[in-house]
Design a protein around this motif. Structure first.
Motif, PDB file in Angstrom:
ATOM      1  N   PRO A  23       0.628  -1.063   0.052  1.00 40.49           N
ATOM      2  CA  PRO A  23       0.010  -0.012   0.009  1.00 40.49           C
ATOM      3  C   PRO A  23       0.657   1.154  -0.043  1.00 40.49           C
ATOM      4  N   LYS A  24       0.439   2.391  -0.604  1.00 40.43           N
ATOM      5  CA  LYS A  24       1.189   3.384  -0.747  1.00 40.43           C
ATOM      6  C   LYS A  24       1.422   4.040   0.539  1.00 40.43           C
ATOM      7  N   ASP A  25       0.417   4.048   1.715  1.00 37.88           N
ATOM      8  CA  ASP A  25       0.834   4.534   2.614  1.00 37.88           C
ATOM      9  C   ASP A  25       1.502   3.714   3.765  1.00 37.88           C
TER      10      ASP A  25
END
Lengths: 200, 153
Positions: A23-25
């Motif tokens: 995930p990006k975060d």
């Protein structure tokens, strides 16, 4: 030796067809562990370092009288198992740390280098005593003695003495623990990188 | 046998010897290198001396001469002596082997050859023992030079 090609972080896998889906975060870094078992490194570093530094398994490399002091350090009176060093290994494959306790001669130097290369990373080196530091009493007029183990492999901690007392070895071992506790998986460099092997 | 008795007995054998007890733990005989083998054979064969144990062989560089020092003991008669032999030839020093008298000398003489370059005539297997076979020179000689490894003081 393949050390340079070793991939340490996921972003080094970009474009190799082995990208991981994250995930990006995602807050931390992921070190690829192979076959899907990845390691999360964030504030966990300090916990991992605490664990690593308190269970250092030394490989004994006793080539002369310093080895007697090293044995005494392991024996009941000084007892370095109090600090997590009790599992002394006769095999480089199972060791985290190599204690060079004694004189290194030209004939022994390739053996030392080979043992060091066989150890699993991360690996540490302690040079114990005057001979391992600089050749010590054999510095002058000797055709056979290597003038310091750091001509052969990179050394983390030097313990002076001829031989050092067990308290000195304990001090050196605890210094190494402190060094390990400040390490960070992101910034850790392989000590063999850029090591000047000299010319002969 | 006491040292005095040993000197008295060995003098009757007719070798050219220098005998001394000064400044040394052992009674010391310095023998000419031509006599070395015969002298050693006699020391072991004579029942009155019977030196059956060679307990130390030392190579030596005195600066001008090269030589070998043999420490001998008799296990039943309980006496000990030292035999010294030297040669002034530094280019091709050669001495007789004593390994047919005391078998243990075989390895000791290989070691002396390794570090001092003294050849032993009659040795069955004279080769480098500790150093590599292609080693250049004899490192325990006083005039040995190795600029890469040695820091001279």
């Amino acid at each position: 030796m393949g050390i340079d090609e070793k991939k340490r972080f996921l972003d080094q896998y970009q474009g190799s067809g082995m990208e991981y889906d994250l995930p990006k975060d995602f807050p931390g870094k992921v070190i690829p562990g192979g076959n899907g078992g990845n390691i999360v490194v964030t504030a966990l570093d300090s916990v991992i370092n605490w664990g690593r530094s308190n269970s250092l398994w030394p490989l004994y490399f006793g080539t002369s009288c310093c080895a007697i002091e090293m044995m005494q350090t392991g024996a009941s009176k000084h007892d370095f198992s109090r600090f997590g060093f009790e599992v002394a290994r006769p095999s480089p494959r199972q060791a985290d740390l190599i204690i060079i306790a004694g004189t290194i001669v030209n004939k022994m130097a390739p053996v030392l280098r080979r043992l060091y290369d066989q150890m699993a990373e991360p690996k540490y080196v302690i040079a114990m005593g005057a001979c391992a530091i600089s050749g010590g009493p054999f510095y002058y007029n000797s055709y056979s003695v290597v003038k310091g183990a750091d001509h052969v492999i990179p050394v983390d901690v030097y313990i002076p003495g001829c031989p050092p007392r067990p308290e000195a070895l304990l001090e050196g071992l605890i210094l190494l623990q402190k060094k390990i506790k400040t390490e960070h998986a992101k910034t850790k460099v392989n000590p063999i990188d850029g090591f000047d092997e000299g010319t002969l | 046998m006491s040292n005095e008795e040993l000197i008295k007995l060995i003098d009757t054998w007719g070798f050219t010897l220098q005998t001394t007890e000064e400044g040394t733990e052992f009674l010391t005989f310095t023998v000419r290198k031509e006599d070395l083998h015969e002298f050693c054979r006699k020391l072991k064969a004579d029942p009155a001396t019977h030196f059956d144990l060679l307990f130390c062989v030392t190579g030596m560089d005195w600066g001008n001469e090269l030589g070998v020092i043999y420490h001998l003991a008799s296990t039943d008669l309980k006496h000990e002596i030292v035999v010294k032999v030297m040669t002034a030839d530094r280019e091709t020093p050669e001495l007789d082997t004593v390994c047919d008298i005391w078998r243990t000398a075989e390895f000791h003489e290989m070691e002396v050859f390794d570090f001092f370059g003294i050849r032993f005539k009659g040795h069955p297997n004279l080769k480098r023992l500790f150093l590599t076979p292609d080693w250049d020179g004899y490192p325990l000689r006083k005039d040995y030079v190795d600029e890469a490894n040695m820091v001279i003081k």
